[in-house]
Design an enzyme around this catalytic site. Structure first.
Site, PDB file in Angstrom:
ATOM      1  N   GLY A   1      -5.603   6.816   2.212  1.00  0.00           N
ATOM      2  CA  GLY A   1      -4.596   6.035   2.917  1.00  0.00           C
ATOM      3  C   GLY A   1      -4.549   6.264   4.411  1.00  0.00           C
ATOM      4  N   GLY A   2      -5.651   6.752   4.995  1.00  0.00           N
ATOM      5  CA  GLY A   2      -5.681   6.977   6.439  1.00  0.00           C
ATOM      6  C   GLY A   2      -5.042   8.271   6.885  1.00  0.00           C
TER       7      GLY A   2
ATOM      8  CG  HIS B   1     -13.176   0.627   6.350  1.00  0.00           C
ATOM      9  ND1 HIS B   1     -12.614   1.880   6.434  1.00  0.00           N
ATOM     10  CD2 HIS B   1     -13.125   0.294   5.044  1.00  0.00           C
ATOM     11  CE1 HIS B   1     -12.242   2.281   5.232  1.00  0.00           C
ATOM     12  NE2 HIS B   1     -12.531   1.325   4.381  1.00  0.00           N
TER      13      HIS B   1
ATOM     14  NE  ARG C   1      -4.871   4.818  -3.400  1.00  0.00           N
ATOM     15  CZ  ARG C   1      -5.129   4.025  -2.373  1.00  0.00           C
ATOM     16  NH1 ARG C   1      -4.996   2.712  -2.511  1.00  0.00           N
ATOM     17  NH2 ARG C   1      -5.536   4.508  -1.214  1.00  0.00           N
TER      18      ARG C   1
END
Length: 650
Positions: A163-164, A207, A291
């Site tokens: 999540g960064g 990305h 997920r």
């Protein structure tokens, strides 16, 4: 077809509303969780049952595995959907579900351990021949020895991260120690594991990720790729599908390698394989998210497949109802993440009250959110307000639709990145797809909103709103009567003082005076969140929301000003100014992550003095002038309320 009777969603925010919608469409009952900070979310009323999580920390609430399992058992749920973040990639939690007979809507615990942990995932990919960047692993203490032998720049990352979070770019040896310390602390706080790794850093990289799916019968497919290059602080803000401007060879290689990884891991349910791509289309495996992704809606738009529905069906024991050849990518889709943050101030998160949150109601626009039209933004959580998703026959059409959707999104009360996103979408760098992952951090100022200075339009809008707020139609103006003088109102807008008064001339016209200058206005029309009037033969369109009884947020030409009765401020004396210069206060509530200075240390303008984590984002507090530190009043790990005195300067 097998379906669940009842599921529990172990999460909060927009993803809960998203999962609940599909579950209800399938005839599945839903139990949701919430805290005292979450009462403004729509899913609390929409769920079949909502359970309050008591506690003041994440450890007490959304990271409390035992408590969530107890709630699931007490409510006889068949399965738990973890959403994203929190416990979504926690193998121990997935194992606990399995142990008590509750289905986990996701991959098996063993696969989460293999692919959710960066070192094991990278080593697994390397053995399969999937390209990876060179890396070194260990604790902060173990990695210190590489300080003077690394080829900079490098990226320091948390092995258990996602999540960064838990990521730092280091461009020279002098910054290495500090980055190592902060990343290790952040890794421990967010993921409960301080293990790190150092990886090569690719300049001007893209990305690109591939959505994969596995069922219970050994079938693995991909649902094409997404471009997630537009980021700030390593977190995505614009995503699109498919990736634009890449060769068919690269596209095919990404799909092939993603499926190869998932098949070899015996992957089940939804997952995302993430790659970094350089300017020469060399690609490298980054990680696998075990997920559902925040950006899954763009995949849904171009494939016409409900990702959440497939998650539920696979977890219930069903086989894919389609083959790889039937997963066709059509058109183009974009997603913009609308955040409560200030792009002009390093994207610093904003907490407070959303006085207006009205998403566009257009068939061509999808909005995934969960806040009511007025809601509180808590500093304890991610500052995401909503996700805006648009599609089109091609990329430019999808971008055009997105610009229209953002401009039509009415949001007030806290600063947001809406204007930044809109400006970025209109810029050549995005239209021509020349953007890279670090672009927004380096050049945010190129796309921040041009602020319209307050003028008489804002003051006149306040006059009409203040006069007619008790009504909800244009007929409200008749209650004031012809030739009825109004008292003079003293107002403040952006630290400027205005005086306004007025009266109604006839059924259509008004005479107003602003700072001794007369204005003729006509045709005021008062609607929910909107006000329209004609000033000097020019139409004025206003978006508004009410903060307090006589104060309003007023938006004209995409600029918002708070217009309120004048508050007489005591004149700042020379001693007051000196006292202010000697004190450093926290600009927002949060947790002290790092203190850089010590008493007696000399600091120069621009030097970082401490880091405060708020709404899952780190904010560096820097010196605004040269000085000497007199005392440091906080410690690392300390919780701040906002406006707390943290450092005294001499």
């Amino acid at each position: 077809m097998k379906i669940f009777n009842r599921i529990l969603i172990a999460n909060r925010g927009e993803i809960v509303a998203r999962i609940l919608k599909t579950a209800h469409q399938m005839g599945t009952e839903v139990v949701v969780l919430y805290t005292s900070d979450d009462t403004d979310h729509t899913y609390i009323k929409a769920a079949d049952k909502a359970v309050l999580l008591k506690g003041n920390t994440l450890a007490d609430t959304f990271l409390n595995k035992e408590r969530i399992i107890d709630i699931a058992l007490a409510n006889s749920v068949d399965a738990i959907h973890p959403g994203y973040g929190f416990l979504s990639e926690n193998a121990d939690f997935a194992q606990m579900c399995k142990a008590v007979g509750i289905k986990w809507i996701g991959p098996s615990p063993n696969v989460i351990r293999l692919m959710g942990y960066k070192r094991s995932a990278r080593e697994f990919a390397e053995k399969l021949g999937v390209p990876v960047l060179h890396a070194r692993y260990g604790s902060a203490d173990e990695l210190r020895k590489y300080r003077d032998v690394l080829q900079y720049p490098v990226m320091i990352k948390a092995q258990a991260g996602g999540g960064g979070k838990g990521m730092r770019i280091v461009r020279n040896a002098e910054d290495f120690e500090d980055a190592l310390h902060i990343t290790g602390r952040e890794a421990g706080m967010f993921f409960g594991d301080e293990s790190l790794y150092i990886e090569e850093f690719i300049e001007e990289a893209r990305h690109i990720e591939v959505q994969v799916f596995g069922d219970n019968f050994g079938n693995v497919i991909h649902m094409h790729e997404r471009e997630c290059t537009v980021q700030r602080r390593h977190q995505k803000i614009i995503e699109e599908a498919p990736a634009a401007g890449i060769s068919d060879a690269l596209r095919g290689s990404l799909h092939q390698n993603a499926v190869k990884l998932a098949k070899a891991a015996k992957y089940r349910n939804a997952g995302t394989v993430e790659f970094i791509v350089d300017r020469n289309e060399n690609f490298y495996f980054l990680e696998m998210n075990t997920r559902i992704q925040v950006e899954h809606p763009v995949t849904e738009l171009v494939t016409n497949i409900d990702v959440v529905k497939e998650q539920l069906l696979i977890a219930a024991g069903n086989e894919f109802a389609f083959t790889q050849d039937e997963v066709i990518c059509r058109g183009h889709a974009l997603e913009c993440r609308l955040y409560a943050e200030d792009p002009e101030n390093g994207f610093m998160p904003q907490n407070g009250t959303l006085t207006l949150n009205a998403a566009p109601e257009l068939k061509s626009v999808r909005v995934d959110g969960s806040f009511e039209k007025t809601a509180g933004m808590s500093s304890a959580y991610d500052p995401l307000i909503a996700k805006v998703i648009t599609g089109g026959n091609d990329r430019l059409e999808a971008m055009k639709n997105m610009i229209g959707a953002l401009e039509d999104y009415k949001i007030q009360g806290v600063k947001t990145n809406k204007g930044f996103l809109t400006n970025l979408l209109k810029s050549p760098v995005l239209i021509q797809n020349k953007i890279y992952t670090q672009y927004c951090d380096l050049y945010a100022d190129r796309h921040t909103d041009f602020v319209v200075l307050p003028d008489e339009r804002f003051v006149i809008a306040w006059f009409f709103l203040n006069s007619g707020i008790t009504g909800r139609s244009s007929s409200v103006w008749s209650k004031l009567g012809n030739w009825r003088h109004q008292q003079v109102n003293n107002l403040t807008v952006a630290d400027k003082t205005y005086h306004v008064s007025g009266y109604k001339i006839n059924d259509a016209d008004w005479q107003l005076t602003v700072n001794a200058k007369n204005y003729r206005c006509s045709q005021p029309r008062f609607m929910e969140y909107e006000l329209q009037f004609v000033l000097l033969n020019e139409p004025v369109k206003v978006t508004w929301s009410q903060k307090t009884d006589r104060s309003f947020y007023i938006e004209i030409d995409h600029t918002i000003h708070l217009v309120q009765p004048n508050i007489v401020k005591r004149k700042l004396t020379e001693s007051d100014a000196q006292l202010k210069a000697r004190n450093v206060v926290s600009p927002l509530p949060g947790r002290v992550m790092r203190v850089y200075v010590t008493p007696g240390e000399k600091v120069v303008k621009g030097k970082a003095m401490l880091v405060i984590e708020s709404m899952k984002i780190e904010n560096r507090i820097v010196a605004d002038h040269d000085s000497t530190v007199k005392s440091v009043l906080v410690t690392e790990g300390q919780q701040l309320n906002g406006n707390d005195l943290v450092i005294e300067l001499e």
